[in-house]
Design a protein around this motif. Structure first.
Motif, short mmCIF file in Angstrom:
data_model
loop_
_atom_site.label_atom_id
_atom_site.label_comp_id
_atom_site.label_asym_id
_atom_site.label_seq_id
_atom_site.Cartn_x
_atom_site.Cartn_y
_atom_site.Cartn_z
N ASP A 1 11.15 -0.57 -26.16
CA ASP A 1 12.17 -0.73 -27.20
C ASP A 1 12.56 0.65 -27.69
OD1 ASP A 1 13.73 -2.33 -28.92
OD2 ASP A 1 12.24 -2.21 -30.52
N ASN B 1 19.03 -0.90 -29.59
CA ASN B 1 19.87 -1.44 -30.67
C ASN B 1 20.62 -0.27 -31.29
OD1 ASN B 1 18.30 -0.28 -32.82
ND2 ASN B 1 16.82 -1.94 -32.63
N LYS C 1 23.47 -8.16 -25.67
CA LYS C 1 22.66 -8.52 -26.84
C LYS C 1 23.59 -8.92 -27.97
CE LYS C 1 18.53 -6.51 -28.98
NZ LYS C 1 17.90 -5.22 -29.31
N ARG D 1 9.10 -7.33 -38.31
CA ARG D 1 9.87 -7.40 -39.56
C ARG D 1 9.44 -8.59 -40.41
NH1 ARG D 1 15.94 -4.98 -38.32
NH2 ARG D 1 15.20 -3.38 -36.90
N SER E 1 10.38 -6.32 -32.11
CA SER E 1 9.82 -5.70 -33.31
C SER E 1 8.29 -5.67 -33.21
CB SER E 1 10.29 -6.47 -34.56
OG SER E 1 9.95 -5.82 -35.74
#
Ligand code: E4P
Length: 217
Positions: free
Chosen positions: A6, A28, A87, A136, A168
């Motif tokens: 990630d 992201n 995404k 999160r 996450s």
């Protein structure tokens, strides 16, 4: 279980790829910004650079928040490289866009998923991956791993093919716990993957083997 990294950091991606255990990458907008990748053209080029390092799926997130714009942006992203997965945020238009891309055979990753209900919707819309953000949830004193267990149960009940991509992930124990719960994929930082290597008995055992070898040679 697939291992995704990630990050948008190319050296971390190369490092994980060199270990021989990497199955893909998630990014992201925050991860792109962290690497100083700004401007549409630079961002698109960076996705292609990532695809050229890894063999597996690379999630590229849309910035658009309306259906028409998501479709336009997602199509542009999907055309960049065959490894790109579009995404999409877990909002109403994101679900509609997910159905659109699923019908066209374009792979999708529904992101920012925090409930079993959202994961059910993602599967119904034909998402390739659903990304529950466990770290999160933990951050707000809610058990993120429990969400993985709930989604696993629901997907198995109906044989949904959407893959549970535990996102996450913050540390190595998250990786192990997600594997125990049957997550199909986990995405975390390089440290969460490399942490799996470590055991003091491995280090002390190897030191002793080398020491004994030296004594006899
Ligand atoms: C998933 O695709 C997200 O990029 C990511 O896992 C978010 O992780 P964070 O909560 O550590 O920012």
């Amino acid at each position: 279980m697939k291992f995704f990294i990630d990050t948008a950091n190319l050296s971390d991606i190369k490092e994980a790829q060199a270990l021989g255990v990497l199955d893909g990458v998630t990014t992201n907008p925050s991860l792109m910004a962290k690497e100083g990748i700004t401007g549409r053209n630079n961002i698109l080029k960076h996705y292609v650079d990532i695809c050229n390092i890894v063999d597996g799926d690379v999630s590229a997130e849309v910035i658009a928040t309306t259906y028409n714009e998501m479709v336009k942006e997602g199509e542009e992203l999907a055309e960049l490289h065959e490894q790109i997965v579009v995404k999409l945020p877990m909002i109403k238009d994101g679900v509609k866009a997910c159905r659109y891309f699923s019908n066209k055979g374009i792979r999708t990753n529904m992101t920012l998923v925090f409930s079993a209900g959202q994961a059910l919707l993602a599967a119904k819309a034909g998402a390739t991956y659903v990304s529950p953000f466990i770290g999160r949830l933990d951050d707000i004193s809610t058990d993120g791993l429990n969400l993985i267990a709930e989604i696993r149960l629901i997907y198995d009940n109906y044989s949904f093919e959407t893959q549970i991509l535990a996102a996450s992930v913050r540390h190595t124990m998250h990786v192990i716990d997600c594997a125990k719960l049957g997550a199909d994929v986990m995405t975390g930082p390089l440290s969460s993957i490399e942490g799996l290597l470590r055991h003091p008995l491995t280090d002390s055992g190897l030191a002793k083997f080398l020491e004994d070898y030296k004594k006899g040679n």
